[in-house]
Design a protein around this motif. Structure first.
Motif, PDB file in Angstrom:
ATOM      1  N   ALA A 130       0.936  -1.054   0.047  1.00 11.28           N
ATOM      2  CA  ALA A 130       0.102  -0.074   0.063  1.00 11.28           C
ATOM      3  C   ALA A 130       0.908   1.333   0.026  1.00 11.28           C
ATOM      4  N   GLN A 131       1.899   1.165   0.635  1.00 11.54           N
ATOM      5  CA  GLN A 131       2.859   2.585   0.712  1.00 11.54           C
ATOM      6  C   GLN A 131       3.507   2.587  -0.725  1.00 11.54           C
ATOM      7  N   VAL A 132       4.117   1.674  -1.315  1.00  8.39           N
ATOM      8  CA  VAL A 132       4.790   1.682  -2.539  1.00  8.39           C
ATOM      9  C   VAL A 132       3.679   2.211  -3.662  1.00  8.39           C
ATOM     10  N   ALA A 133       2.589   1.490  -3.533  1.00  3.51           N
ATOM     11  CA  ALA A 133       1.386   1.995  -4.428  1.00  3.51           C
ATOM     12  C   ALA A 133       0.946   3.457  -4.350  1.00  3.51           C
ATOM     13  N   ALA A 134       1.134   3.939  -3.223  1.00  3.51           N
ATOM     14  CA  ALA A 134       0.619   5.186  -3.057  1.00  3.51           C
ATOM     15  C   ALA A 134       1.786   6.375  -3.143  1.00  3.51           C
ATOM     16  N   ASP A 135       3.004   5.678  -3.563  1.00  6.06           N
ATOM     17  CA  ASP A 135       4.137   6.684  -3.817  1.00  6.06           C
ATOM     18  C   ASP A 135       4.727   7.157  -2.417  1.00  6.06           C
ATOM     19  N   ARG A 136       4.376   6.543  -1.445  1.00  4.90           N
ATOM     20  CA  ARG A 136       5.051   7.082  -0.309  1.00  4.90           C
ATOM     21  C   ARG A 136       6.612   6.550   0.239  1.00  4.90           C
ATOM     22  N   ASP A 137       7.237   5.884  -0.657  1.00  3.44           N
ATOM     23  CA  ASP A 137       8.616   5.248  -0.503  1.00  3.44           C
ATOM     24  C   ASP A 137       9.308   6.081  -1.179  1.00  3.44           C
ATOM     25  N   ALA A 138       9.994   7.116  -0.811  1.00  3.56           N
ATOM     26  CA  ALA A 138      10.936   8.039  -1.789  1.00  3.56           C
ATOM     27  C   ALA A 138      12.215   7.435  -2.436  1.00  3.56           C
ATOM     28  N   SER A 139      12.615   6.421  -1.400  1.00  8.10           N
ATOM     29  CA  SER A 139      13.860   5.403  -1.665  1.00  8.10           C
ATOM     30  C   SER A 139      13.528   4.701  -2.873  1.00  8.10           C
ATOM     31  N   GLY A 170       8.979  -9.243  -3.996  1.00  7.43           N
ATOM     32  CA  GLY A 170       7.872  -8.818  -3.176  1.00  7.43           C
ATOM     33  C   GLY A 170       6.605  -8.660  -3.645  1.00  7.43           C
ATOM     34  N   THR A 171       5.972  -7.645  -3.719  1.00  4.53           N
ATOM     35  CA  THR A 171       4.335  -7.496  -4.084  1.00  4.53           C
ATOM     36  C   THR A 171       4.607  -7.179  -5.657  1.00  4.53           C
ATOM     37  N   GLY A 172       5.623  -7.227  -6.231  1.00  8.18           N
ATOM     38  CA  GLY A 172       5.777  -6.954  -7.691  1.00  8.18           C
ATOM     39  C   GLY A 172       5.649  -5.583  -8.397  1.00  8.18           C
ATOM     40  N   ARG A 173       5.658  -4.492  -7.465  1.00  6.57           N
ATOM     41  CA  ARG A 173       5.650  -3.331  -8.185  1.00  6.57           C
ATOM     42  C   ARG A 173       6.595  -2.832  -9.212  1.00  6.57           C
ATOM     43  N   LEU A 174       8.153  -3.282  -8.864  1.00  3.76           N
ATOM     44  CA  LEU A 174       9.175  -3.157  -9.643  1.00  3.76           C
ATOM     45  C   LEU A 174       8.603  -4.105 -10.979  1.00  3.76           C
ATOM     46  N   THR A 175       8.506  -5.302 -10.560  1.00  4.45           N
ATOM     47  CA  THR A 175       8.200  -6.268 -11.777  1.00  4.45           C
ATOM     48  C   THR A 175       7.178  -5.754 -12.801  1.00  4.45           C
ATOM     49  N   SER A 176       6.261  -5.105 -12.420  1.00  7.59           N
ATOM     50  CA  SER A 176       5.346  -4.831 -13.279  1.00  7.59           C
ATOM     51  C   SER A 176       5.630  -3.521 -14.187  1.00  7.59           C
ATOM     52  N   SER A 177       6.874  -2.562 -13.685  1.00  8.72           N
ATOM     53  CA  SER A 177       7.310  -1.641 -14.315  1.00  8.72           C
ATOM     54  C   SER A 177       8.351  -2.224 -15.350  1.00  8.72           C
ATOM     55  N   ILE A 182       3.292 -12.621  -3.223  1.00 11.63           N
ATOM     56  CA  ILE A 182       3.064 -12.869  -4.535  1.00 11.63           C
ATOM     57  C   ILE A 182       1.548 -12.924  -5.004  1.00 11.63           C
ATOM     58  N   ALA A 183       0.817 -13.285  -3.884  1.00 12.27           N
ATOM     59  CA  ALA A 183      -0.933 -13.059  -3.966  1.00 12.27           C
ATOM     60  C   ALA A 183      -1.038 -11.499  -4.387  1.00 12.27           C
ATOM     61  N   ILE A 184      -0.494 -10.739  -3.705  1.00 12.80           N
ATOM     62  CA  ILE A 184      -0.785  -9.082  -3.820  1.00 12.80           C
ATOM     63  C   ILE A 184      -0.123  -9.042  -5.263  1.00 12.80           C
ATOM     64  N   ALA A 185       0.641  -9.340  -5.814  1.00 15.60           N
ATOM     65  CA  ALA A 185       1.380  -9.040  -6.879  1.00 15.60           C
ATOM     66  C   ALA A 185       0.590  -9.463  -7.946  1.00 15.60           C
ATOM     67  N   ARG A 186      -0.256 -10.566  -8.045  1.00 15.65           N
ATOM     68  CA  ARG A 186      -0.986 -11.137  -8.858  1.00 15.65           C
ATOM     69  C   ARG A 186      -2.236 -10.293  -9.181  1.00 15.65           C
ATOM     70  N   GLU A 187      -2.861  -9.765  -8.003  1.00 15.30           N
ATOM     71  CA  GLU A 187      -3.842  -9.021  -7.974  1.00 15.30           C
ATOM     72  C   GLU A 187      -3.701  -7.776  -8.868  1.00 15.30           C
ATOM     73  N   HIS A 188      -2.591  -7.210  -8.820  1.00 14.20           N
ATOM     74  CA  HIS A 188      -2.459  -5.766  -9.391  1.00 14.20           C
ATOM     75  C   HIS A 188      -1.713  -6.044 -10.915  1.00 14.20           C
TER      76      HIS A 188
END
Length: 247
Positions: A29-38, A63-70, A88-94
Motif C-alpha cells: 500500500a505504501q509503494v502503490a501510493a508513492d510514499r517510499d521515496a527511496s 515482493g509484491t511486484g511493483r518493480l516487476t510490473s514496471s 506473490i498473491a498481492i502481485a498477482r492481484e495488480h
C-alpha cells in the motif's frame, strides 16, 4: 544505540519469510501510493535506467511486484520470484501480465536448470538472504545469457543510518543477523524484519565466486537532504558472467 534493534545468533528461512508475509500488505500500500521515496526516486529509477535491450527479465525477491510490473513491456517478458506467498498473491492481484512464482531463487533455479534470462534483477535482496553464496550462485546461473542488476543496503553506512553502528557488539568485519522494526525513509512499520550485515568484501567475493564480474559499481544516496544524512545508503551493481553462453 537504537534499543529496538537486536543482534541474533540464528534465524530460519521460514521465520524470515513469515516476517515478509506480515509486512507485505502495508508495504505494498505504501509503494502503490508513492510514499517510499527511496524506492520511487532512487532504486527503481536506477534499475529502469539500466534495462538496455533485454527481452526476458526475472525479478528475484520481487515482493509484491511493483518493480516487476514496471519491467513488463509488449516486447519484454518479465517474471517475479519471491518465497513470500502473501507478497506473490498481492502481485498477482495488480499485475496480470507478468508471471509470478512462489519460491526462493535457489529452489527455482534447481528446478529449472536450463532457464536463462537477458536480465536478472535483485533489488534490495542480498542483505535479506541467509545463504548469500547460494543466492549469488543462482543469480549467476540465471544470468549466463546476459546481465545481473543488484541493489542492496550500503554496509559501511547502513548501520550508522539505522543506529546500531555504536552497539558494542557490532563488528563491521563480521556477518551479523539484525532484527529491527521495518522502516523506509518515510514510514516505520509496527513489524519486525531481519537483515544481515556483511562487509562489502563478502558481497564482492560471493559474486565473483558465482562467475560474475562487476561491470558497474555505484554508491547511491538516499532521497533525504545531505544535511540529514550525508552518506550513500545503497549500492548499485551491474555484473556480467565471465563466460557467456554460446548459441
Amino acid at each position: 544505540m537504537n534499543e529496538e534493534i537486536r543482534f541474533v545468533s540464528e534465524k530460519s528461512q521460514n521465520k524470515v519469510i513469515h516476517e515478509w508475509d506480515l509486512i507485505a500488505p502495508e508495504r505494498d500500500a505504501q509503494v502503490a501510493a508513492d510514499r517510499d521515496a527511496s524506492f520511487s526516486s532512487v532504486l527503481q529509477p536506477w534499475v529502469l535506467s539500466r534495462l538496455g535491450e533485454s527481452r526476458t527479465v526475472i525479478d528475484v525477491g520481487c515482493g509484491t511486484g511493483r518493480l516487476t510490473s514496471s519491467l513488463q513491456l509488449s516486447n519484454r517478458r518479465s517474471m517475479g520470484l519471491d518465497p513470500s506467498a502473501s507478497s506473490i498473491a498481492i502481485a498477482r492481484e495488480h499485475d496480470s501480465k507478468s508471471d509470478y512464482v512462489i519460491a526462493t531463487v535457489e529452489e527455482w533455479t534447481a528446478a529449472n536448470p536450463d532457464a536463462r534470462f537477458d536480465l536478472v534483477v535483485a533489488n534490495m535482496v542480498l542483505m535479506d538472504v541467509l545463504r548469500l553464496d547460494d543466492v549469488c550462485a543462482a543469480l549467476g546461473h540465471l544470468g549466463q545469457g546476459g546481465r545481473v542488476l543488484l541493489t542492496f543496503t550500503h554496509p559501511a553506512f547502513w548501520p550508522l543510518y539505522w543506529g546500531y553502528a555504536s552497539n558494542p557488539g557490532f563488528d563491521y568485519s563480521k556477518e551479523t543477523l539484525v532484527e529491527a522494526p521495518f522502516k523506509t525513509s518515510s514510514h516505520e512499520f509496527a513489524l519486525t524484519a531481519t537483515h544481515v550485515h556483511r562487509p562489502l568484501s563478502k558481497y564482492i567475493d560471493a559474486l565473483q565466486e558465482s562467475g560474475l564480474e562487476l561491470s558497474h559499481f555505484e554508491e547511491l544516496r538516499g532521497p533525504e537532504d545531505p544535511a540529514v544524512f550525508p552518506f550513500p545508503r545503497f549500492i548499485g551493481i551491474e555484473a556480467e558472467p565471465r563466460q557467456k553462453l554460446t548459441t
